[in-house]
Design a protein around this motif. Structure first.
Motif, PDB file in Angstrom:
ATOM      1  N   MET A   1       0.850  -1.202   0.000  1.00  0.00           N
ATOM      2  CA  MET A   1       0.000   0.000   0.000  1.00  0.00           C
ATOM      3  C   MET A   1       0.883   1.248   0.000  1.00  0.00           C
ATOM      4  O   MET A   1       1.855   1.314   0.735  1.00  0.00           O
ATOM      5  N   GLY A   2       0.549   2.190  -0.837  1.00  0.00           N
ATOM      6  CA  GLY A   2       1.315   3.428  -0.884  1.00  0.00           C
ATOM      7  C   GLY A   2       1.024   4.322   0.309  1.00  0.00           C
ATOM      8  O   GLY A   2      -0.010   4.179   0.963  1.00  0.00           O
ATOM      9  N   ALA A   3       1.943   5.204   0.586  1.00  0.00           N
ATOM     10  CA  ALA A   3       1.776   6.114   1.726  1.00  0.00           C
ATOM     11  C   ALA A   3       1.304   7.479   1.227  1.00  0.00           C
ATOM     12  O   ALA A   3       1.386   7.786   0.044  1.00  0.00           O
ATOM     13  N   GLU A   4       0.833   8.287   2.173  1.00  0.00           N
ATOM     14  CA  GLU A   4       0.355   9.626   1.830  1.00  0.00           C
ATOM     15  C   GLU A   4       1.415  10.657   2.204  1.00  0.00           C
ATOM     16  O   GLU A   4       1.985  10.597   3.299  1.00  0.00           O
ATOM     17  N   LEU A   5       1.682  11.559   1.300  1.00  0.00           N
ATOM     18  CA  LEU A   5       2.667  12.615   1.554  1.00  0.00           C
ATOM     19  C   LEU A   5       1.958  13.959   1.648  1.00  0.00           C
ATOM     20  O   LEU A   5       1.041  14.228   0.869  1.00  0.00           O
ATOM     21  N   SER A   6       2.378  14.772   2.594  1.00  0.00           N
ATOM     22  CA  SER A   6       1.772  16.103   2.739  1.00  0.00           C
ATOM     23  C   SER A   6       2.844  17.143   2.990  1.00  0.00           C
ATOM     24  O   SER A   6       3.789  16.904   3.747  1.00  0.00           O
ATOM     25  N   LEU A  20      12.359  27.065  -2.587  1.00  0.00           N
ATOM     26  CA  LEU A  20      11.096  26.320  -2.680  1.00  0.00           C
ATOM     27  C   LEU A  20      10.087  26.893  -1.697  1.00  0.00           C
ATOM     28  O   LEU A  20      10.419  27.144  -0.543  1.00  0.00           O
ATOM     29  N   ARG A  21       8.890  27.115  -2.184  1.00  0.00           N
ATOM     30  CA  ARG A  21       7.809  27.515  -1.266  1.00  0.00           C
ATOM     31  C   ARG A  21       6.521  26.827  -1.743  1.00  0.00           C
ATOM     32  O   ARG A  21       6.068  27.006  -2.864  1.00  0.00           O
ATOM     33  N   ILE A  22       6.001  25.999  -0.871  1.00  0.00           N
ATOM     34  CA  ILE A  22       4.768  25.273  -1.167  1.00  0.00           C
ATOM     35  C   ILE A  22       3.860  25.440   0.045  1.00  0.00           C
ATOM     36  O   ILE A  22       4.198  25.006   1.143  1.00  0.00           O
ATOM     37  N   ASP A  23       2.711  26.074  -0.163  1.00  0.00           N
ATOM     38  CA  ASP A  23       1.799  26.301   0.959  1.00  0.00           C
ATOM     39  C   ASP A  23       1.110  24.998   1.367  1.00  0.00           C
ATOM     40  O   ASP A  23       1.035  24.685   2.544  1.00  0.00           O
ATOM     41  N   ALA A  24       0.601  24.281   0.385  1.00  0.00           N
ATOM     42  CA  ALA A  24      -0.068  23.016   0.707  1.00  0.00           C
ATOM     43  C   ALA A  24      -0.042  22.109  -0.508  1.00  0.00           C
ATOM     44  O   ALA A  24      -0.351  22.539  -1.620  1.00  0.00           O
ATOM     45  N   LEU A  25       0.366  20.886  -0.280  1.00  0.00           N
ATOM     46  CA  LEU A  25       0.359  19.893  -1.360  1.00  0.00           C
ATOM     47  C   LEU A  25       0.181  18.521  -0.732  1.00  0.00           C
ATOM     48  O   LEU A  25       0.897  18.164   0.197  1.00  0.00           O
ATOM     49  N   ASP A  26      -0.813  17.787  -1.212  1.00  0.00           N
ATOM     50  CA  ASP A  26      -1.058  16.425  -0.716  1.00  0.00           C
ATOM     51  C   ASP A  26      -0.927  15.447  -1.870  1.00  0.00           C
ATOM     52  O   ASP A  26      -1.443  15.699  -2.965  1.00  0.00           O
ATOM     53  N   ILE A  27      -0.242  14.364  -1.618  1.00  0.00           N
ATOM     54  CA  ILE A  27      -0.108  13.298  -2.614  1.00  0.00           C
ATOM     55  C   ILE A  27      -0.709  12.054  -1.979  1.00  0.00           C
ATOM     56  O   ILE A  27      -0.223  11.577  -0.942  1.00  0.00           O
ATOM     57  N   GLY A  28      -1.786  11.582  -2.568  1.00  0.00           N
ATOM     58  CA  GLY A  28      -2.558  10.500  -1.956  1.00  0.00           C
ATOM     59  C   GLY A  28      -1.874   9.146  -2.063  1.00  0.00           C
ATOM     60  O   GLY A  28      -0.979   8.955  -2.888  1.00  0.00           O
ATOM     61  N   MET A  33       2.184  11.058  -9.092  1.00  0.00           N
ATOM     62  CA  MET A  33       2.273  12.523  -9.235  1.00  0.00           C
ATOM     63  C   MET A  33       3.552  12.863 -10.004  1.00  0.00           C
ATOM     64  O   MET A  33       4.620  12.334  -9.696  1.00  0.00           O
ATOM     65  N   SER A  34       3.428  13.717 -10.991  1.00  0.00           N
ATOM     66  CA  SER A  34       4.616  14.199 -11.693  1.00  0.00           C
ATOM     67  C   SER A  34       4.869  15.638 -11.301  1.00  0.00           C
ATOM     68  O   SER A  34       3.921  16.405 -11.086  1.00  0.00           O
ATOM     69  N   VAL A  35       6.130  15.980 -11.201  1.00  0.00           N
ATOM     70  CA  VAL A  35       6.511  17.369 -10.931  1.00  0.00           C
ATOM     71  C   VAL A  35       7.239  17.865 -12.169  1.00  0.00           C
ATOM     72  O   VAL A  35       8.290  17.330 -12.540  1.00  0.00           O
ATOM     73  N   THR A 187       2.975   4.812  -4.042  1.00  0.00           N
ATOM     74  CA  THR A 187       2.848   6.238  -4.346  1.00  0.00           C
ATOM     75  C   THR A 187       4.092   6.649  -5.115  1.00  0.00           C
ATOM     76  O   THR A 187       5.206   6.364  -4.662  1.00  0.00           O
ATOM     77  N   VAL A 188       3.913   7.268  -6.258  1.00  0.00           N
ATOM     78  CA  VAL A 188       5.061   7.616  -7.099  1.00  0.00           C
ATOM     79  C   VAL A 188       5.121   9.125  -7.305  1.00  0.00           C
ATOM     80  O   VAL A 188       4.108   9.756  -7.635  1.00  0.00           O
ATOM     81  N   VAL A 189       6.286   9.693  -7.070  1.00  0.00           N
ATOM     82  CA  VAL A 189       6.508  11.107  -7.401  1.00  0.00           C
ATOM     83  C   VAL A 189       7.689  11.139  -8.369  1.00  0.00           C
ATOM     84  O   VAL A 189       8.793  10.729  -8.027  1.00  0.00           O
ATOM     85  N   GLN A 190       7.411  11.597  -9.568  1.00  0.00           N
ATOM     86  CA  GLN A 190       8.446  11.641 -10.592  1.00  0.00           C
ATOM     87  C   GLN A 190       8.682  13.088 -11.010  1.00  0.00           C
ATOM     88  O   GLN A 190       7.721  13.805 -11.275  1.00  0.00           O
ATOM     89  N   VAL A 191       9.929  13.518 -11.026  1.00  0.00           N
ATOM     90  CA  VAL A 191      10.180  14.888 -11.487  1.00  0.00           C
ATOM     91  C   VAL A 191      10.844  14.840 -12.856  1.00  0.00           C
ATOM     92  O   VAL A 191      11.603  13.929 -13.164  1.00  0.00           O
ATOM     93  N   SER A 192      10.507  15.831 -13.656  1.00  0.00           N
ATOM     94  CA  SER A 192      11.080  15.896 -14.996  1.00  0.00           C
ATOM     95  C   SER A 192      10.933  17.310 -15.537  1.00  0.00           C
ATOM     96  O   SER A 192      10.048  18.056 -15.120  1.00  0.00           O
TER      97      SER A 192
END
Lengths: 366, 218
Positions: A1-6, A20-28, A33-35, A187-192
């Motif tokens: 099971m993937g985890a949740e990132l906040s 970097l400035r991020i007020d709020a971002l949730d990754i379920g 999620m791609s960045v 949960t996958v976060v990929q940057v490109s």
């Protein structure tokens, strides 16, 4: 099971500069999620915060509610981070993949099974006994990914995973990556910085520019409704031109009609148009007059460099007779492949065709 | 004569090996800390290490003698004119060299490696161990350099050990003494044996290094 990132109110300052400035971002859990962002946008900084290698200057980054900065190793062992440079260790491919499992105290027999499975999944099983440093760039990227997947992470962070690979190898790499992730809830976060990679298998895309989030949305939303010119450029709009929206909604570029109607507020705006959305119009009808500066044969289309009140790039289907260099033609913009971005903050809206007679009208959907 | 050479040679080797082992533990640890840890005064400490590599060994011998002298701060340990005192002097001679080479070796590794290892799930001990494995060849070279400096040193061991026959005489001090007496044949014999020892130790370490490199490939 993937985890949740906040992330909440995250600020990262380096050498006195806010990177970097991020007020709020949730990754379920289980979300892909791609960045997307240009070089220096803060993409790697974001990944380093998510994996807990760095602590934010302020704000919180949590994994299933647990701060990644406070619970260092514990959190990092739930996450796999495949860095841009594979950074394989000076030992065999097998040992490279095995090491993170050993650190997690996985029993020897289980380790051997997981390593074999991961190498097989990424099609590098035949390289298992090779010294890692002797592999090609593509092979190293695959081993790097196998190493990340072998631990069956709850979160997989991929930093430009196909950097440095040629187009063909990159395509094969992503096909294998998709297959490797197909039966997992990771949960996958990929940057490109490449739109085609970032949008390829993402549920949502975050667009980062100069450290701040410009847009978060589904890949289709980014294509059809980019939040601003920087997002439009990143998702692949070839032309970004300054325009004026008249009170009747007509969109003008350099005082000439573009064939677009805008339902939003009048005033200064930017029109983003894909090269395929720049259409040759009737030479005597309404449209933007431009001179053909260059005609280059492209794959399945002619590439036209156009000069006029603005510079434009157009793709003309091969079946259409291309104008000659030096010809003066009129162009309009295909509303399906264009978007009007008001310079004052407002929702961008796709253009609406203004009954312009086209040289090849069949290209414009009804 | 042969027995005497054997005795002196054994003492020389034991003193220098012991000093190298202690210096390697301190030097590799300190060099790693200077390379990886965020500690205040890091630059100053690095400068001290670099200076330490160039300090004449006779000055180190003098400093150790002042420490170990009966009225000195460590006089109560009774280490003056003992092999233990000589080991201490050689540790102080070899440590800056090993530290400096370790620091350079760590800095030669990819700068992203520590973060990469952390991201792979390594705790602090696993990270440091892996860094040492990655830098094993230059670290071995550091130990070899430390041993070479220790066994070839004469000034400090003369001051601290006193070159006492059957007690603190080592190969280098024995050579100096025999040259002073005009006994060049004995001095040459000692010199040849010392050279052979240096060759043997370096050969052994080179073999270990080669095996390390082979293991790296596997």
């Amino acid at each position: 099971m993937g985890a949740e990132l906040s992330l909440r109110q995250v600020r990262q300052v380096r050498a006195g500069r806010e990177v970097l400035r991020i007020d709020a971002l949730d990754i379920g859990p289980g979300e892909h999620m791609s960045v997307l962002g240009p070089n220096g946008a803060g993409k790697t900084t974001l990944l380093r915060l998510l994996v807990g290698v760095d602590r934010p200057t302020s704000g919180t980054v949590t994994l299933d509610g647990v701060s990644t900065a406070r619970r260092g190793v514990e959190v990092r062992r739930r996450v796999a981070y495949a860095t841009q440079q594979p950074g394989l260790l000076s030992t065999s491919v097998r040992r490279n993949v095995e090491l993170p499992l050993r650190w997690r105290k996985v029993p020897r027999r289980e380790r051997a099974r997981l390593v074999a499975e991961a190498l097989d999944r990424l099609r590098v099983a035949h390289l298992a006994d090779r010294p890692a440093q002797t592999l090609s760039g593509g092979e190293q990227q695959r081993v790097n990914l196998a190493r990340a997947l072998a631990i069956d992470p709850e979160v997989l962070l991929l930093d430009e995973p196909a950097a440095g690979l040629d187009a063909q190898t990159r395509s094969a790499f992503f096909a294998d990556l998709e297959q490797a992730l197909a039966d997992r809830a990771t949960t996958v976060v990929q940057v490109s910085h490449r739109a085609e990679e970032a949008l390829r298998f993402a549920d949502r895309v975050v667009v980062l520019v100069e450290g701040s989030v410009h847009q978060v949305g589904a890949p289709e939303a980014l294509h059809h409704r980019p939040a601003d010119a920087s997002v439009a450029a990143l998702v692949g709009y070839d032309n970004l031109v300054s325009a004026t929206v008249r009170t009747d909604g007509e969109v003008l570029v350099g005082g000439a009609p573009t064939g677009l109607l805008h339902r939003g507020p009048a005033g200064a705006a930017t029109v983003a148009v894909f090269a395929g959305g720049v259409l040759l119009a009737d030479a005597h009808g309404p449209g933007l007059p431009v001179r053909v500066a260059r005609v280059i044969p492209g794959p399945g289309h002619h590439v036209l460099a156009l000069e006029g009140a603005v510079s434009l790039l157009a793709h003309l289907p091969m079946r259409v007779q291309a104008p000659l260099t030096g010809d003066v033609v009129r162009v309009v913009f295909d509303p399906v492949l264009s978007v009007v971005l008001p310079d004052s903050p407002a929702d961008p809206t796709p253009g609406v065709l203004d009954g312009v007679e086209l040289a090849y009208p069949s290209r414009v959907p009804s | 004569m042969i027995e005497s050479v054997h005795e002196v040679l054994t003492r020389s080797a034991l003193v220098s090996v012991a000093a190298t082992l202690v210096a390697a533990v301190i030097g590799i640890g300190l060099g790693t800390a200077l390379a990886l840890a965020r500690i205040p005064g890091k630059q100053l400490m690095t400068a001290v290490v670099n200076t330490g590599m160039a300090v004449p060994t006779v000055v180190i011998g003098l400093a150790v003698a002042l420490l170990l002298w009966r009225s000195g701060p460590l006089g109560h340990l009774d280490l003056m004119y003992t092999v233990h005192g000589m080991v201490l002097a050689q540790v102080l001679i070899a440590t800056p060299l090993i530290t400096g080479i370790t620091l350079a070796a760590m800095r030669l590794l990819p700068s992203a490696l520590p973060d990469q290892l952390r991201a792979l799930g390594a705790n602090r001990a696993q990270l440091v161990l892996r860094m040492w494995i990655e830098a094993r060849i230059p670290l071995l070279a550091a130990a070899m350099a430390g041993f070479g400096k220790a066994i070839s040193e004469v000034g400090a061991v003369t001051i601290v050990g006193g070159n006492i026959h059957g007690h603190t005489q080592v190969m280098t001090t024995a050579i100096v003494e025999r040259v002073g007496r005009g006994d060049f044949n004995s001095a040459l014999l000692y010199g040849a044996v010392l050279l052979a020892l240096a060759f043997a130790v370096n050969g052994l370490l080179a073999s270990v290094r080669h095996r390390g490199a082979s293991w790296e490939r596997n």
